[in-house]
Enzyme design. Structure first.
Site, mmCIF file in Angstrom:
data_model
loop_
_atom_site.group_PDB
_atom_site.id
_atom_site.type_symbol
_atom_site.label_atom_id
_atom_site.label_comp_id
_atom_site.label_asym_id
_atom_site.label_seq_id
_atom_site.Cartn_x
_atom_site.Cartn_y
_atom_site.Cartn_z
ATOM 1 N N ASP A 75 0.854 -1.190 0.000
ATOM 2 C CA ASP A 75 0.000 0.000 0.000
ATOM 3 C C ASP A 75 0.888 1.237 0.000
ATOM 4 O OD1 ASP A 75 -2.213 1.862 0.734
ATOM 5 O OD2 ASP A 75 -3.307 0.011 1.133
ATOM 6 N N HIS A 121 -4.174 6.092 3.553
ATOM 7 C CA HIS A 121 -4.750 4.881 2.955
ATOM 8 C C HIS A 121 -4.135 3.598 3.514
ATOM 9 C CE1 HIS A 121 -5.503 1.992 -0.377
ATOM 10 N NE2 HIS A 121 -6.569 2.724 -0.638
ATOM 11 N N SER A 176 -11.025 -0.612 -1.556
ATOM 12 C CA SER A 176 -9.807 -0.651 -0.738
ATOM 13 C C SER A 176 -10.101 -0.992 0.707
ATOM 14 C CB SER A 176 -9.138 0.721 -0.715
ATOM 15 O OG SER A 176 -8.384 0.915 -1.851
#
Ligand code: NAG
Ligand code: NAG
Ligand code: NAG
Ligand code: NAG
Ligand code: NAG
Ligand code: NAG
Ligand code: NAG
Ligand code: NAG
Ligand code: NAG
Ligand code: NAG
Ligand code: NAG
Length: 745
Positions: free
Chosen positions: A141, A196, A520
């Site tokens: 990621d 994220h 996600s």
């Protein structure tokens, strides 16, 4: 990265049977959901009276007062009733009844998503602590925030012995016994400045952290699926994106470092051919080493063929809602309340401010506004006259106005989002209205001399219809391997609260936990479940875990139109972590099977080498059809020219349940024109664990609707385990809708 970026279309997909009934049961009766599959199309069929007659029969009472809680009669067939244990058993045997299962009490607790999925915190959930502590999740990621409490190593033992990784996260980056590894591929360090990677890692395996919220919203205990597991962060993305080379490096390292599982919430705009898809290639190698890769399906829905995670050796995850939702009310000057969506922690204390519609706040010196009159209501930058907006609530017909409102000095913004069902965070009080409510707001403004309103703080509701497949969630069919259904499964991916990077730029507020939506966010939920299964069955191969997750999923019924509302939205259904621990039977696959599948797809030996990393010669005689891959779902794309068709699927099941067991097959209809499904043999008898039995499914039908696939469910049941596979037959449809994205042909 596949975090939700503002985009696209509207669609509604409503689920089946996970509703929010919390009726109190009589002492000896419990509330059960009796699921009966799809509705009969017979004109004289009235589901409600059928439900009542079933209830009368099993209860032996002519009055069923207080028994029937509700009937499902619109989108699928079933009902909810108060039943005793023996009544439950009898109802399950009745003709037309597909399954009977207890209703769930929904908890008013955060990380609503794990509770929603049935993986509760604390004693209720079976855990295998020592194995969980030995489980390492590799997160590919945008890095991680190592100081987050979600990754604190309080109470952790040293990393498992099998760990061969390093902590090379750059300057001022320290690993610990929870976050055991860090790498980066662009010499920027592994620190997450975007939020994220921290969010996805904590959803998969973050610690349980009490009293967490986004400024009070979504408060409760945040946690990952396997809180005792270890995390290794591979930073393969930068603010510019996620280069394929870095992704491959991430796989290369993660596999060698000794991770047990890879979660990767990254995807392209469209699916790429396997040999050009570094996630598919990396994951192939991972699979060959016994490591499952879980990948986000993509956020380009609801158009058909937008799914980007398409290889059969990858578990591809769609996003759906949970019972928990965030709503933000708008109260108009005339007293009417409109219920919008956002995550709004700002408090206007009920004070009303003048409303100004973008259209009437035009900037006369803006040429764009004159050129594009359709922009004026959308609040496009140069169209807005700041003087008219300052101190007011700006009303905008699109998402774009939200950023602008702040810089133009607005107090708040009310807008019409492209994706109205998803609550997002903004830097000022904001609420996104559905089209209908937006129209009524505009009509209020236009019909009033001094229109006013206020935007309230966000409220949390726990009773919304769910799971609904998010409109943004990418849909099949699979553009690369048309006979493999993708996505495979759906999981919570809307309004998920998880750890965040305080450096990320939401606005000026720095937060340690935040709310995000996207496939996600769904992907690490499945990674958490897969890791959870692996803590009980450390020797299970990736395909066994994948099969367990898919064949035990909740059925999902999606309303809406066309392909976007079918198995091509949710695959096998919604993950059920508890059931996935005990699948009974699994569809197993190994590397050789995947190679045979690729041979069947007529890949050349050069390309096969790229994908598998080794020399492969496909036998000329190898007649392995792609659809005979031993996959937990079954699908075939047909030319559509044959009015009548027959398709066969060969499958083999491995017994992982009770040594001596007999499974009977049943078939339940799904969408589209009718499929006639014959299963040979229709009963499978196992004498030992790990025993394999093969069967053949023959599907006949006619008149495929090019707009709507035909589907059915094959269920193998021994009375305890229900091993369900979707069967999806579809015709060639117009490819033009996505052809401009497709670089793969
Ligand atoms: C290390 O990073 C943290 C988080 O950004 C920051 O608070 C701290 O000041 C940094 N320390 C050094 C020595 O740069
Ligand atoms: C969240 O906060 C509300 C309001 O303070 C409170 O009523 C509720 O019990 C809290 N929920 C949890 C799970 O802590
Ligand atoms: C902006 O609005 C103010 C107040 O209505 C007006 O006086 C001014 O001329 C407007 N300016 C432009 C550029 O439209
Ligand atoms: C009007 O638009 C022009 C050009 O974008 C901008 O320079 C000016 O500041 C705007 N005026 C107002 C009052 O917003
Ligand atoms: C307020 O205005 C809206 C839009 O014109 C209208 O639909 C609504 O009925 C009004 N409410 C009241 C209480 O008059
Ligand atoms: C959901 O709950 C809220 C309050 O918690 C209530 O106002 C609303 O009517 C409920 N909606 C449904 C559909 O039950
Ligand atoms: C592979 O090639 C064979 C022989 O030309 C053909 O019959 C078959 O349909 C092809 N398979 C695929 C998946 O394209
Ligand atoms: C042919 O297919 C079978 C599976 O049916 C597989 O085991 C075998 O390895 C394949 N042969 C080649 C050369 O790919
Ligand atoms: C298709 O099947 C139907 C019934 O199964 C049959 O009546 C019909 O003759 C078949 N049509 C063709 C073209 O084979
Ligand atoms: C599929 O199964 C049938 C019946 O068991 C068998 O005859 C056939 O050879 C199998 N086909 C493949 C490709 O394995
Ligand atoms: C399997 C199932 O219940 N399918 C139903 C889902 O909802 C659509 C639209 O309401 C129905 O037409 C299907 O029969």
């Amino acid at each position: 990265m596949a975090k939700l970026a503002a985009s696209s279309f509207i669609l509604s997909c409503v689920v089946l049977f996970f509703s929010s009934i919390s009726a109190v049961a009589d002492e000896d009766k419990k509330v059960y959901i009796v699921y009966m599959g799809s509705l009969s199309s017979r004109a004289d069929y009235t589901p409600m009276s059928h439900h009542m007659s079933i209830l009368q029969e099993v209860t032996g009472e002519s009055s069923i007062e207080g028994r029937l809680v509700r009937s499902y009669t619109r989108s699928f067939n079933g009902f909810v009733a108060r039943l005793t244990e023996s009544e439950r058993e009898n109802v399950a045997k009745m003709e037309g009844v597909v399954s009977v299962f207890p209703n769930k009490m929904l908890q008013l607790q955060t990380t609503a998503s794990w509770d929603f999925m049935g993986l509760k915190e604390g004693k209720g959930t079976k855990r295998n602590p020592s194995m969980e502590s030995d489980t390492i999740i590799g997160v590919l990621d945008g890095g991680i925030w190592p100081e987050s409490e979600s990754f604190s190593d309080k109470g952790f033992s040293p990393p498992p012995k099998k760990w061969k990784g390093v902590c090379s996260g750059g300057k001022n980056f320290t690993c610990n016994k929870k976050l055991i590894g860090a790498r980066d591929y662009k010499s920027e360090g592994t620190r997450d400045i975007d939020g994220h990677g921290t969010h996805t890692a904590s959803t998969a395996a973050g610690n349980a952290v009490a009293d967490t919220s986004f400024f009070g919203i979504g408060n409760g205990t945040v946690r990952g699926g396997v809180p005792a597991a270890r995390i290794a962060a591979y930073k393969v993305c930068t603010s510019a994106g996620c280069p394929l080379d870095a992704i491959l490096s991430g796989f290369d390292d993660a596999i060698a470092d000794g991770v047990d599982l890879i979660t990767i919430s990254i995807g392209g705009q469209a699916a790429a051919n396997f040999e050009k898809d570094s996630i598919a290639i990396g994951a192939f190698h991972a699979m060959a080493k016994g490591i499952l890769t879980v990948n986000a399906a993509g956020n380009n829905g609801p158009k058909a063929r937008t799914v980007s995670a398409v290889a059969p050796w990858i578990l591809s995850v769609a996003a759906s809602t949970t019972n928990r939702g965030f709503v933000t009310k708008v109260v108009l000057g005339n007293g009417t309340t409109l219920v919008g969506k956002s995550v709004n922690a700002f408090d206007l204390k009920g004070k009303k401010y003048p409303l100004v519609y973008g259209k009437s706040a035009q900037n006369s010196s803006s040429s764009d506004c004159q050129k594009y009159p359709e922009y004026t209501g959308l609040c496009v930058y140069s169209c807005i006259n700041k003087t008219r907006v300052e101190g007011k609530i700006l009303v905008c017909g699109g998402d774009g106005g939200v950023r602008l409102a702040k810089s133009a000095g607005a107090i708040a913004v009310i807008f019409k989002p492209a994706i109205p069902e998803v609550a997002t965070i903004h830097s000022l009080p904001a609420s996104g209205l559905q089209a209908k409510d937006f129209e009524s707001l505009v009509s209020y403004i236009e019909s009033t001399d001094s229109p006013q309103a206020t935007v309230l703080k966000t409220e949390t509701i726990f009773n919304q219809t769910s799971p609904v497949i998010a409109s943004f969630s990418s849909r099949g069919p699979n553009p690369i391997a048309p006979d493999i259904v993708k996505p495979d499964i759906t999981a919570p991916g809307v309004e998920i609260l998880a750890a965040y990077s305080p450096d990320a730029e939401h606005d000026t507020r720095q937060v340690k936990y935040s709310v995000l939506s996207g496939t996600s966010m769904a992907c690490p939920h499945i990674a958490g479940v897969a890791a959870y299964i692996k803590t009980f069955y450390p020797k299970w191969s990736p395909s066994m875990i994948q099969s367990a997750i898919m064949t035990t999923a909740w059925l999902v019924n999606a309303t809406g139109t066309g392909i976007a509302s079918t198995e091509f939205a949710y695959g096998a259904g919604h993950v059920n972590p508890i059931a996935a621990l005990n699948p009974g039977l699994v569809y197993e696959l190994d590397k050789a099977d995947h190679i045979a599948f690729l041979c069947g797809m007529n890949y050349t030996s050069d390309i096969l080498k790229i994908i598998s990393g080794e020399s492969v010669t496909c036998s000329q005689k190898n007649e392995t059809l792609p659809r005979n891959l031993n996959y937990p779902s079954m699908s075939a794309k047909l030319s559509g020219s044959d009015k009548n068709y027959t398709v066969t699927f060969n499958r083999t099941l491995t017994n992982v349940g009770t040594p001596s067991s007999t499974y009977k097959s049943t078939v339940v209809a799904g969408h589209g024109s009718k499929l006639t499904v014959e299963v040979m043999p229709s009963v499978l008898t196992f004498k030992t664990v790990n025993e394999k039995q093969s069967f053949r499914v023959t599907v006949t039908g006619s008149d495929l609707d090019p707009e709507l696939p035909s589907s059915a469910n094959l269920i193998w049941s021994d009375g305890t385990h229900n091993v369900r596979s979707p069967i999806v037959i579809y015709a060639v449809t117009d490819d033009s809708s996505s052809s401009h994205h497709c670089h793969h042909k």
